[in-house]
Design a protein around this motif. Structure first.
Motif, short mmCIF file in Angstrom:
data_model
loop_
_atom_site.label_atom_id
_atom_site.label_comp_id
_atom_site.label_asym_id
_atom_site.label_seq_id
_atom_site.Cartn_x
_atom_site.Cartn_y
_atom_site.Cartn_z
N ASN A 14 1.00 -0.96 -0.10
CA ASN A 14 -0.04 0.30 0.00
C ASN A 14 0.88 1.10 0.09
O ASN A 14 1.76 1.47 0.79
CB ASN A 14 -0.95 0.00 1.46
N LEU A 15 0.69 2.17 -1.10
CA LEU A 15 1.64 3.47 -1.04
C LEU A 15 1.32 4.26 0.19
O LEU A 15 1.92 5.13 0.28
CB LEU A 15 1.33 3.95 -2.41
N GLN A 16 0.19 4.25 0.30
CA GLN A 16 -0.47 5.29 1.33
C GLN A 16 0.44 5.17 2.82
O GLN A 16 0.99 6.18 3.32
CB GLN A 16 -1.78 5.16 1.87
N CYS A 62 -7.72 0.85 -7.74
CA CYS A 62 -6.70 1.34 -6.74
C CYS A 62 -5.24 0.73 -7.24
O CYS A 62 -4.55 1.12 -6.27
CB CYS A 62 -7.27 0.79 -5.43
N ILE A 63 -5.10 -0.03 -7.98
CA ILE A 63 -3.80 -0.58 -8.45
C ILE A 63 -3.20 0.51 -9.17
O ILE A 63 -3.55 1.22 -10.20
CB ILE A 63 -4.04 -1.82 -9.20
N HIS A 64 -2.08 1.02 -8.65
CA HIS A 64 -1.28 1.85 -9.06
C HIS A 64 -0.23 1.50 -10.34
O HIS A 64 -0.12 2.22 -11.19
CB HIS A 64 -0.36 2.59 -8.13
N ARG A 65 0.71 0.50 -9.84
CA ARG A 65 1.62 -0.06 -10.74
C ARG A 65 1.76 -1.78 -10.61
O ARG A 65 1.66 -2.10 -9.42
CB ARG A 65 2.91 0.63 -10.52
N LEU A 72 1.78 -2.17 -6.43
CA LEU A 72 1.36 -1.14 -5.73
C LEU A 72 0.23 -0.60 -5.66
O LEU A 72 -0.28 -0.53 -6.77
CB LEU A 72 2.57 0.18 -6.17
N VAL A 73 -0.46 -0.31 -4.60
CA VAL A 73 -1.90 -0.12 -4.66
C VAL A 73 -1.89 1.26 -3.60
O VAL A 73 -0.94 1.55 -2.91
CB VAL A 73 -2.78 -1.23 -3.93
N ASN A 74 -3.10 1.88 -3.95
CA ASN A 74 -3.36 3.41 -3.24
C ASN A 74 -4.72 3.16 -2.94
O ASN A 74 -5.60 3.39 -3.57
CB ASN A 74 -3.04 4.47 -4.01
N THR A 75 -5.14 2.57 -1.34
CA THR A 75 -6.09 2.53 -0.88
C THR A 75 -6.87 3.67 -0.22
O THR A 75 -7.73 3.53 0.38
CB THR A 75 -6.17 1.25 -0.09
N SER A 76 -6.22 4.91 -0.52
CA SER A 76 -6.84 6.14 0.42
C SER A 76 -8.14 6.41 -0.76
O SER A 76 -8.08 6.13 -1.67
CB SER A 76 -5.95 7.24 0.21
#
Length: 77
Positions: A14-16, A62-65, A72-76
């Motif tokens: 999670n990138l957050q 939510c998948i960034h890359r 890499l995901v961003n769940t914000s």
């Protein structure tokens, strides 16, 4: 292009907050289009004795890359 089986070899981060969420264990597929709607990773509570572990559903948006060995995901919100 990825094969569905290759997702199980990828760790989700999670990138957050930098949390290592675990490895993909299932995919949610759209029956009409055949596209991936979401990935599932283990929940914070690991598998209980004689029980199922509830997973965390991460929507495809939510998948960034997607890398060679991580997703890499961003769940914000």
């Amino acid at each position: 292009m990825f094969r569905a089986s290759e997702f199980k070899c990828k760790e989700v981060i999670n990138l957050q907050d930098g949390e290592r969420m675990g490895f993909v264990y299932d995919l949610e597929i759209d029956e009409d289009t055949g596209g991936i709607k979401a990935i599932l990773v283990p929940g914070r509570e690991r598998t209980r004795l004689f029980g199922k572990c509830e997973g965390v559903l991460i929507p495809w948006g939510c998948i960034h890359r997607i890398g060679e060995d991580i997703i890499l995901v961003n769940t914000s919100p």
